[in-house]
Design an enzyme around this catalytic site. Structure first.
Site, PDB file in Angstrom:
ATOM      1  N   ARG A 118       0.812  -1.237   0.000  1.00  0.00           N
ATOM      2  CA  ARG A 118       0.000   0.000   0.000  1.00  0.00           C
ATOM      3  C   ARG A 118       0.837   1.275   0.000  1.00  0.00           C
ATOM      4  NH1 ARG A 118      -2.963  -3.180   3.727  1.00  0.00           N
ATOM      5  NH2 ARG A 118      -4.705  -4.179   2.651  1.00  0.00           N
ATOM      6  N   LYS A 140       3.631  11.421 -11.283  1.00  0.00           N
ATOM      7  CA  LYS A 140       2.722  10.607 -12.104  1.00  0.00           C
ATOM      8  C   LYS A 140       3.417   9.286 -12.382  1.00  0.00           C
ATOM      9  CE  LYS A 140      -0.173  13.820 -14.665  1.00  0.00           C
ATOM     10  NZ  LYS A 140      -0.519  14.346 -16.007  1.00  0.00           N
ATOM     11  N   GLU A 182      10.037  17.594 -25.221  1.00  0.00           N
ATOM     12  CA  GLU A 182       9.420  18.037 -23.957  1.00  0.00           C
ATOM     13  C   GLU A 182      10.052  19.357 -23.487  1.00  0.00           C
ATOM     14  OE1 GLU A 182       6.758  16.564 -22.749  1.00  0.00           O
ATOM     15  OE2 GLU A 182       6.892  14.384 -22.985  1.00  0.00           O
ATOM     16  N   LYS A 224       8.288  22.727 -14.527  1.00  0.00           N
ATOM     17  CA  LYS A 224       7.455  21.590 -14.104  1.00  0.00           C
ATOM     18  C   LYS A 224       7.189  21.645 -12.601  1.00  0.00           C
ATOM     19  CE  LYS A 224       6.042  16.984 -14.502  1.00  0.00           C
ATOM     20  NZ  LYS A 224       6.001  15.752 -15.253  1.00  0.00           N
ATOM     21  N   GLU A 234      -3.613  17.371 -10.873  1.00  0.00           N
ATOM     22  CA  GLU A 234      -4.194  17.765 -12.159  1.00  0.00           C
ATOM     23  C   GLU A 234      -5.694  18.004 -12.097  1.00  0.00           C
ATOM     24  OE1 GLU A 234      -2.292  16.018 -15.686  1.00  0.00           O
ATOM     25  OE2 GLU A 234      -4.231  16.121 -16.657  1.00  0.00           O
ATOM     26  N   ARG A 238      -2.277  21.842 -14.174  1.00  0.00           N
ATOM     27  CA  ARG A 238      -1.261  20.832 -14.529  1.00  0.00           C
ATOM     28  C   ARG A 238      -1.488  20.242 -15.927  1.00  0.00           C
ATOM     29  NH1 ARG A 238       1.730  16.089 -11.018  1.00  0.00           N
ATOM     30  NH2 ARG A 238       2.799  15.205 -12.811  1.00  0.00           N
ATOM     31  N   ASN A 242       0.461  18.726 -20.664  1.00  0.00           N
ATOM     32  CA  ASN A 242       0.082  17.738 -21.678  1.00  0.00           C
ATOM     33  C   ASN A 242      -0.109  18.352 -23.056  1.00  0.00           C
ATOM     34  OD1 ASN A 242       0.036  15.101 -20.635  1.00  0.00           O
ATOM     35  ND2 ASN A 242      -1.651  15.711 -19.306  1.00  0.00           N
ATOM     36  N   HIS A 245      -0.136  16.114 -26.064  1.00  0.00           N
ATOM     37  CA  HIS A 245      -0.189  14.718 -25.614  1.00  0.00           C
ATOM     38  C   HIS A 245      -1.487  14.004 -26.006  1.00  0.00           C
ATOM     39  CE1 HIS A 245       3.337  15.957 -23.422  1.00  0.00           C
ATOM     40  NE2 HIS A 245       3.458  14.808 -22.788  1.00  0.00           N
ATOM     41  N   HIS A 249      -0.654  10.748 -27.592  1.00  0.00           N
ATOM     42  CA  HIS A 249      -1.014   9.441 -27.012  1.00  0.00           C
ATOM     43  C   HIS A 249      -1.824   8.618 -28.012  1.00  0.00           C
ATOM     44  CE1 HIS A 249      -0.495  10.798 -22.524  1.00  0.00           C
ATOM     45  NE2 HIS A 249       0.642  10.502 -23.104  1.00  0.00           N
ATOM     46  N   HIS A 262       7.813   8.338 -27.314  1.00  0.00           N
ATOM     47  CA  HIS A 262       6.859   9.256 -26.696  1.00  0.00           C
ATOM     48  C   HIS A 262       7.134  10.708 -27.123  1.00  0.00           C
ATOM     49  CE1 HIS A 262       4.214  10.999 -23.691  1.00  0.00           C
ATOM     50  NE2 HIS A 262       5.215  11.740 -23.256  1.00  0.00           N
TER      51      HIS A 262
HETATM   52  P1  NAD Z   1      12.580   5.108 -22.113  1.00  0.00           P
HETATM   53  O1  NAD Z   1      12.438   4.992 -20.669  1.00  0.00           O
HETATM   54  O2  NAD Z   1      12.011   4.025 -22.977  1.00  0.00           O
HETATM   55  O3  NAD Z   1      14.124   5.275 -22.459  1.00  0.00           O
HETATM   56  C1  NAD Z   1      14.509   5.427 -23.803  1.00  0.00           C
HETATM   57  C2  NAD Z   1      15.574   4.413 -24.224  1.00  0.00           C
HETATM   58  O4  NAD Z   1      16.844   4.851 -23.760  1.00  0.00           O
HETATM   59  C3  NAD Z   1      15.393   3.028 -23.652  1.00  0.00           C
HETATM   60  O5  NAD Z   1      15.792   2.080 -24.622  1.00  0.00           O
HETATM   61  C4  NAD Z   1      16.356   3.017 -22.471  1.00  0.00           C
HETATM   62  O6  NAD Z   1      16.768   1.725 -22.119  1.00  0.00           O
HETATM   63  C5  NAD Z   1      17.477   3.823 -23.018  1.00  0.00           C
HETATM   64  N1  NAD Z   1      18.303   4.526 -22.037  1.00  0.00           N
HETATM   65  C6  NAD Z   1      17.886   5.152 -20.934  1.00  0.00           C
HETATM   66  N2  NAD Z   1      18.904   5.826 -20.375  1.00  0.00           N
HETATM   67  C7  NAD Z   1      19.976   5.613 -21.153  1.00  0.00           C
HETATM   68  C8  NAD Z   1      21.312   6.046 -21.111  1.00  0.00           C
HETATM   69  N3  NAD Z   1      21.726   6.908 -20.189  1.00  0.00           N
HETATM   70  N4  NAD Z   1      22.167   5.628 -22.052  1.00  0.00           N
HETATM   71  C9  NAD Z   1      21.723   4.795 -23.042  1.00  0.00           C
HETATM   72  N5  NAD Z   1      20.471   4.362 -23.160  1.00  0.00           N
HETATM   73  C10 NAD Z   1      19.604   4.774 -22.209  1.00  0.00           C
HETATM   74  O7  NAD Z   1      11.933   6.451 -22.668  1.00  0.00           O
HETATM   75  P2  NAD Z   1      11.857   7.945 -22.084  1.00  0.00           P
HETATM   76  O8  NAD Z   1      11.777   8.815 -23.267  1.00  0.00           O
HETATM   77  O9  NAD Z   1      12.871   8.199 -21.061  1.00  0.00           O
HETATM   78  O10 NAD Z   1      10.450   7.959 -21.325  1.00  0.00           O
HETATM   79  C11 NAD Z   1       9.250   7.771 -22.034  1.00  0.00           C
HETATM   80  C12 NAD Z   1       8.193   7.311 -21.054  1.00  0.00           C
HETATM   81  O11 NAD Z   1       8.003   8.322 -20.072  1.00  0.00           O
HETATM   82  C13 NAD Z   1       6.859   7.062 -21.681  1.00  0.00           C
HETATM   83  O12 NAD Z   1       6.336   5.844 -21.205  1.00  0.00           O
HETATM   84  C14 NAD Z   1       5.998   8.216 -21.206  1.00  0.00           C
HETATM   85  O13 NAD Z   1       4.644   7.882 -21.108  1.00  0.00           O
HETATM   86  C15 NAD Z   1       6.611   8.504 -19.869  1.00  0.00           C
HETATM   87  N6  NAD Z   1       6.404   9.875 -19.389  1.00  0.00           N
HETATM   88  C16 NAD Z   1       5.938  10.030 -18.128  1.00  0.00           C
HETATM   89  C17 NAD Z   1       5.777  11.296 -17.605  1.00  0.00           C
HETATM   90  C18 NAD Z   1       5.337  11.470 -16.189  1.00  0.00           C
HETATM   91  O14 NAD Z   1       5.028  12.593 -15.786  1.00  0.00           O
HETATM   92  N7  NAD Z   1       5.320  10.422 -15.397  1.00  0.00           N
HETATM   93  C19 NAD Z   1       6.075  12.421 -18.381  1.00  0.00           C
HETATM   94  C20 NAD Z   1       6.544  12.229 -19.667  1.00  0.00           C
HETATM   95  C21 NAD Z   1       6.710  10.947 -20.174  1.00  0.00           C
HETATM   96  N1  GLY Z   2       3.827  14.900 -18.120  1.00  0.00           N
HETATM   97  C1  GLY Z   2       2.632  15.531 -17.678  1.00  0.00           C
HETATM   98  C2  GLY Z   2       2.550  15.698 -16.216  1.00  0.00           C
HETATM   99  O1  GLY Z   2       3.432  15.340 -15.475  1.00  0.00           O
HETATM  100  O2  GLY Z   2       1.563  16.194 -15.729  1.00  0.00           O
END
Ligand code: NAD
Ligand code: GLY
Length: 359
Positions: A118, A140, A182, A224, A234, A238, A242, A245, A249, A262
């Site tokens: 939890r 998030k 971003e 941010k 949100e 907030r 997006n 997005h 998405h 993404h």
């Molecule tokens: P990712 O986590 O898939 O990483 C991208 C690629 O880079 C992967 O293959 C990973 O293994 C590789 N990698 C990571 N660090 C590395 C490094 N230092 N050197 C070499 N390779 C490396 O993608 P991302 O772009 O980091 O994140 C995208 C995700 O984030 C999506 O799922 C999206 O929905 C999410 N997201 C969440 C929020 C939030 O607020 N929580 C905001 C924006 C995006």
């Molecule tokens: N990436 C959108 C948020 O964190 O609200």
């Protein structure tokens, strides 16, 4: 090193950004209250950085969970592997999870931390530009469902964020560009001067100039952190984070997770949002062109994928988390540096944008 705070009362936490932070145990240890730690990472990042981070935690009992790499593994099935690892090693409620990786690892680890017994503590150690400027901050967390992106999740804030810019040296070029989408977003939604700064410095950012990257990360996190502090869950402002997005998405879901990154989907989605803002008469068509030129220079897409139809967009956009009682809400630009959330876009104009981008 630069330090920012996400100001959330008792749950406030620091974001540390800078070069060489993965050498500094003092940035992690004060945020780990128990003896047990689980580092969650993936098979690409583990060989690069797992030993480094483990060497900071010699006083702790460390479990490793290494997930397969990819957006298509961001689901409940694979999430279970984190719970398997925690339970097999008998982790209790005082455990701390450490997310070592990009947004996929960060979102999954945070969600695992929100659910395990939890709710337990977690720390974000983001290693992609996208995760350092966006996903590691704000709490998030979650996974995808086959029918919708990030549809299963929770708000769960980390104890701290440690973003070592040196990790970006191993990041593939395509991933760096995805992160820049971003960064550009922050300029568009809240900071016209930052947007102009990105236009001036884009080639340096693509060349990974450390000072420019550090500045871009700091200013993005500043934006941010301020928005999250104002509206953690949100219920209002907030949603501007997006921008692009809702379209993006839909692209990610339609293409199959991982096909478009993404950040790439967000880039094309921001152009669609800008186009719709222009059709609403809020911004000049010249601003849409200005955005397209910047994204093209950043090696990012400015069109929807071939083969997607307007109807497919409309259907997938209805699964957006901003939909309330069946009514679509969109983030649009009133000007560069100022985005708003609106549910008053005439459906005819949305149709025009969708048709323009899908023929
Ligand atoms: P990712 O986590 O898939 O990483 C991208 C690629 O880079 C992967 O293959 C990973 O293994 C590789 N990698 C990571 N660090 C590395 C490094 N230092 N050197 C070499 N390779 C490396 O993608 P991302 O772009 O980091 O994140 C995208 C995700 O984030 C999506 O799922 C999206 O929905 C999410 N997201 C969440 C929020 C939030 O607020 N929580 C905001 C924006 C995006
Ligand atoms: N990436 C959108 C948020 O964190 O609200």
């Amino acid at each position: 090193m630069q330090t920012l705070t996400v100001d959330l009362g008792e749950r406030s936490y620091p974001i540390y950004t800078g070069s060489g932070l993965l050498e500094r145990s003092e940035l992690l240890l004060p945020y780990i209250k128990g003896r047990q730690v689980a580092i969650v990472t993936n098979e690409t990042i583990a060989p690069l950085y797992l030993e480094k981070i483990k060497s900071l935690l010699t006083s702790k009992e460390v479990t490793e969970v290494i997930l397969p790499d990819g957006e298509n593994f961001k689901n409940l099935d694979i999430l279970n592997r984190v719970f398997d690892g925690l339970l097999e090693a008998r982790h209790n409620r005082t455990t701390t999870l450490i997310a070592l990786g990009g947004g996929v690892v960060g979102d999954m680890t945070g969600f695992a931390a929100a659910c395990y017994q939890r709710g337990v503590d977690f720390i974000q150690v983001p290693t992609t530009l996208l995760s350092q400027v966006d996903s590691s901050v704000g709490g998030k967390t979650g996974v995808n469902h086959a029918l919708g992106k990030n549809m299963i999740g929770a708000f769960h804030q980390p104890n701290c964020v440690v973003a070592d810019t040196l990790t970006l040296n191993t990041l593939p070029d395509r991933e760096l560009s995805a992160g820049l989408a971003e960064v550009i977003k922050y300029g568009l939604i809240r900071d016209a001067a930052f947007y102009a700064w990105i236009e001036t410095n884009l080639e340096g950012l693509l060349a990974r100039d450390p000072a420019l990257l550090a500045e871009a990360i700091h200013r993005s996190c500043e934006c941010k952190a301020a928005v999250v502090a104002e509206d953690e869950k949100e219920s209002g402002v907030r949603a501007i984070l997006n921008l692009g997005h809702t379209f993006g998405h839909a692209i990610e879901t339609a293409m199959g997770y991982g096909e478009w990154l993404h950040g790439e989907a967000v880039a094309a989605g921001m152009v669609m949002a800008a186009d719709l803002s222009a059709r609403c008469g809020w911004i000049d068509a010249a601003e849409v062109e200005r955005l397209k030129q910047l994204l093209i220079r950043a090696n990012l897409p400015v069109k929807a994928p071939e083969g997607m139809s307007a109807d497919q967009f409309k259907s997938l956009m209805q699964v957006d988390k901003k939909v309330i009682d069946g009514r679509l809400r969109l983030v649009l630009m009133q000007k560069v540096g100022w985005a708003v959330v609106t549910d008053e876009v005439p459906s005819g104009l949305l149709q025009e944008t969708l048709e323009y981008f899908t023929v």
